[in-house]
Design an enzyme around this catalytic site. Structure first.
Site, PDB file in Angstrom:
ATOM      1  N   ASN A 187       1.040  -5.650   0.376  1.00 51.40           N
ATOM      2  CA  ASN A 187       1.009  -4.294  -0.188  1.00 51.40           C
ATOM      3  C   ASN A 187      -0.305  -3.977  -0.905  1.00 51.40           C
ATOM      4  O   ASN A 187      -0.739  -2.820  -0.917  1.00 51.40           O
ATOM      5  CB  ASN A 187       2.186  -4.146  -1.164  1.00 51.40           C
ATOM      6  CG  ASN A 187       2.047  -2.939  -2.054  1.00 51.40           C
ATOM      7  OD1 ASN A 187       2.343  -1.808  -1.663  1.00 51.40           O
ATOM      8  ND2 ASN A 187       1.562  -3.146  -3.287  1.00 51.40           N
TER       9      ASN A 187
ATOM     10  N   THR B  13       0.908   7.827  -6.931  1.00 55.89           N
ATOM     11  CA  THR B  13       0.579   6.541  -7.575  1.00 55.89           C
ATOM     12  C   THR B  13      -0.853   6.608  -8.111  1.00 55.89           C
ATOM     13  O   THR B  13      -1.584   7.565  -7.855  1.00 55.89           O
ATOM     14  CB  THR B  13       0.665   5.364  -6.569  1.00 55.89           C
ATOM     15  OG1 THR B  13      -0.395   5.525  -5.610  1.00 55.89           O
ATOM     16  CG2 THR B  13       1.994   5.276  -5.847  1.00 55.89           C
TER      17      THR B  13
ATOM     18  N   TYR C 143     -11.427   4.000   4.012  1.00 50.73           N
ATOM     19  CA  TYR C 143      -9.987   3.723   3.860  1.00 50.73           C
ATOM     20  C   TYR C 143      -9.241   3.893   5.185  1.00 50.73           C
ATOM     21  O   TYR C 143      -8.518   2.971   5.607  1.00 50.73           O
ATOM     22  CB  TYR C 143      -9.418   4.603   2.751  1.00 50.73           C
ATOM     23  CG  TYR C 143      -7.942   4.403   2.492  1.00 50.73           C
ATOM     24  CD1 TYR C 143      -7.487   3.279   1.804  1.00 50.73           C
ATOM     25  CD2 TYR C 143      -7.006   5.344   2.921  1.00 50.73           C
ATOM     26  CE1 TYR C 143      -6.131   3.102   1.561  1.00 50.73           C
ATOM     27  CE2 TYR C 143      -5.652   5.166   2.679  1.00 50.73           C
ATOM     28  CZ  TYR C 143      -5.220   4.053   1.993  1.00 50.73           C
ATOM     29  OH  TYR C 143      -3.871   3.872   1.750  1.00 50.73           O
TER      30      TYR C 143
ATOM     31  N   ASP D 132      -4.710 -12.887  -6.698  1.00 53.06           N
ATOM     32  CA  ASP D 132      -5.778 -11.952  -6.335  1.00 53.06           C
ATOM     33  C   ASP D 132      -6.020 -12.174  -4.859  1.00 53.06           C
ATOM     34  O   ASP D 132      -6.503 -13.242  -4.450  1.00 53.06           O
ATOM     35  CB  ASP D 132      -7.040 -12.233  -7.160  1.00 53.06           C
ATOM     36  CG  ASP D 132      -8.173 -11.265  -6.809  1.00 53.06           C
ATOM     37  OD1 ASP D 132      -8.158 -10.693  -5.685  1.00 53.06           O
ATOM     38  OD2 ASP D 132      -9.078 -11.094  -7.630  1.00 53.06           O
TER      39      ASP D 132
ATOM     40  N   LYS E  14      -7.224   0.890   7.445  1.00 56.08           N
ATOM     41  CA  LYS E  14      -5.805   0.898   7.822  1.00 56.08           C
ATOM     42  C   LYS E  14      -5.644   0.825   9.349  1.00 56.08           C
ATOM     43  O   LYS E  14      -4.671   0.249   9.846  1.00 56.08           O
ATOM     44  CB  LYS E  14      -5.108   2.133   7.244  1.00 56.08           C
ATOM     45  CG  LYS E  14      -5.020   2.126   5.712  1.00 56.08           C
ATOM     46  CD  LYS E  14      -4.240   0.934   5.164  1.00 56.08           C
ATOM     47  CE  LYS E  14      -4.067   0.999   3.656  1.00 56.08           C
ATOM     48  NZ  LYS E  14      -3.376  -0.187   3.101  1.00 56.08           N
TER      49      LYS E  14
END
Ligand SMILES: NC(=O)c1ccc[n+]([C@@H]2O[C@H](COP(=O)([O-])OP(=O)(O)OC[C@H]3O[C@@H](n4cnc5c(N)ncnc54)[C@H](OP(=O)(O)O)[C@@H]3O)[C@@H](O)[C@H]2O)c1
Length: 249
Positions: free
Chosen positions: A86, A199, A164, A59, A168
């Site tokens: 990832n 996904t 988000y 984790d 990034k």
């Protein structure tokens, strides 16, 4: 000697496909997963496909779990050739504008997508340095590009959510700064743009397969000695991601 690759969040999606593709290239792949049953299932299915896969409980937000995983890899192999950061999450309320975004959401997104990349990389760095020529790949996104997100002509300009994309963009700087610290070593550090892939992360709305998305990271994980470091690789939204193309930061 067989190369050892650790992929975080490898139980599904782009991480799983990255593990499969690196395994098919002959690497031993360590399938990082926070959930043991999901991790073991991924390990089993990779092994059925002929890949030398081993589950490791990881984790990325849990320091004790990260430490245990690093100690296990040190004990089993003594080095690590490839680390693919990832594991990543999106906010539950996608599309939340800056003015609607809470401290909690920012913290949660940054914890997994940014802070954990630093924690995991630092925990494994001694093992990466112990490898002949290690590669670190951070799964970024085109939405991390300040240039594309603020260009009125870009299709990305319609995206308004904060957490988000900001995580990034921060990950891109993390990538650049590790590359800079490691310039004079054989370790290469790059950020990959997988493109918009179908996904769980986006409710399977993506237009590319997870395997197609994994290909950019796989190329960066297997760069030759004269390959680049400190780059942001893949094409921007609307174009085919290309591991030979750099995106604007
Ligand atoms: N899909 C896209 O279009 C796209 C585009 C650009 C970038 N990316 C990036 O690519 C990476 C993979 O995304 P994906 O699309 O494959 O998403 P996904 O299918 O949702 O998979 C995400 C993986 O990360 C794992 N994860 C989340 N939090 C974790 C934690 N605290 N510790 C360990 N593992 C954790 C998940 O584990 P659980 O199963 O336990 O939740 C899962 O294995 C992410 O960094 C994402 O931001 C994706």
């Amino acid at each position: 000697m067989t190369h050892i690759a650790l992929i975080t969040g490898a139980n599904k999606g782009i991480g799983y496909e990255t593990a499969r593709l690196l395994g098919e290239r002959g690497m031993t792949v360590l399938v990082g997963a926070r959930d043991e049953s999901l991790g073991r299932k991924a390990e089993e299915s990779l092994r059925e496909g002929g890949v030398d896969a081993r589950f490791v409980q990881l984790d990325v937000t849990d320091d004790a779990s990260v430490q245990r995983a690093a100690e296990w890899v040190a004990d089993q192999y003594g080095h690590l050739d490839v680390l693919v950061n990832n594991a990543g999450i999106v906010a539950a309320a996608e599309g939340a504008k800056p003015s609607e975004t809470s401290r909690q959401v920012m913290h949660r997104l940054f914890d997994t997508n940014v802070f954990s990349v630093v924690a995991v990389t630092n925990a494994f760095l001694p093992l990466l340095r112990a490898a002949e020529a290690a590669r670190i790949v951070n799964l970024s996104s085109e939405v991390g590009s300040l240039t594309a997100m603020t260009d009125r002509q870009s299709p990305l300009v319609q995206l308004v959510d904060l957490a988000y994309p900001a995580s990034k963009t921060a990950l891109n700087m993390v990538t650049a700064m590790y590359a800079k610290e490691l310039w004079d070593t054989p370790v290469k550090v790059n950020a990959a743009i997988p493109g918009y892939c179908s996904t769980d992360l986006n409710g399977y709305s993506g237009v590319r397969t997870a395997a197609q998305g994994a290909s950019v990271g796989v190329a960066l994980a297997t760069l030759p000695a004269d390959g680049p470091t400190g780059g942001y690789w893949g094409a921007l939204f609307g174009n085919e991601p290309d591991e030979n193309a750099t995106a604007p930061w």
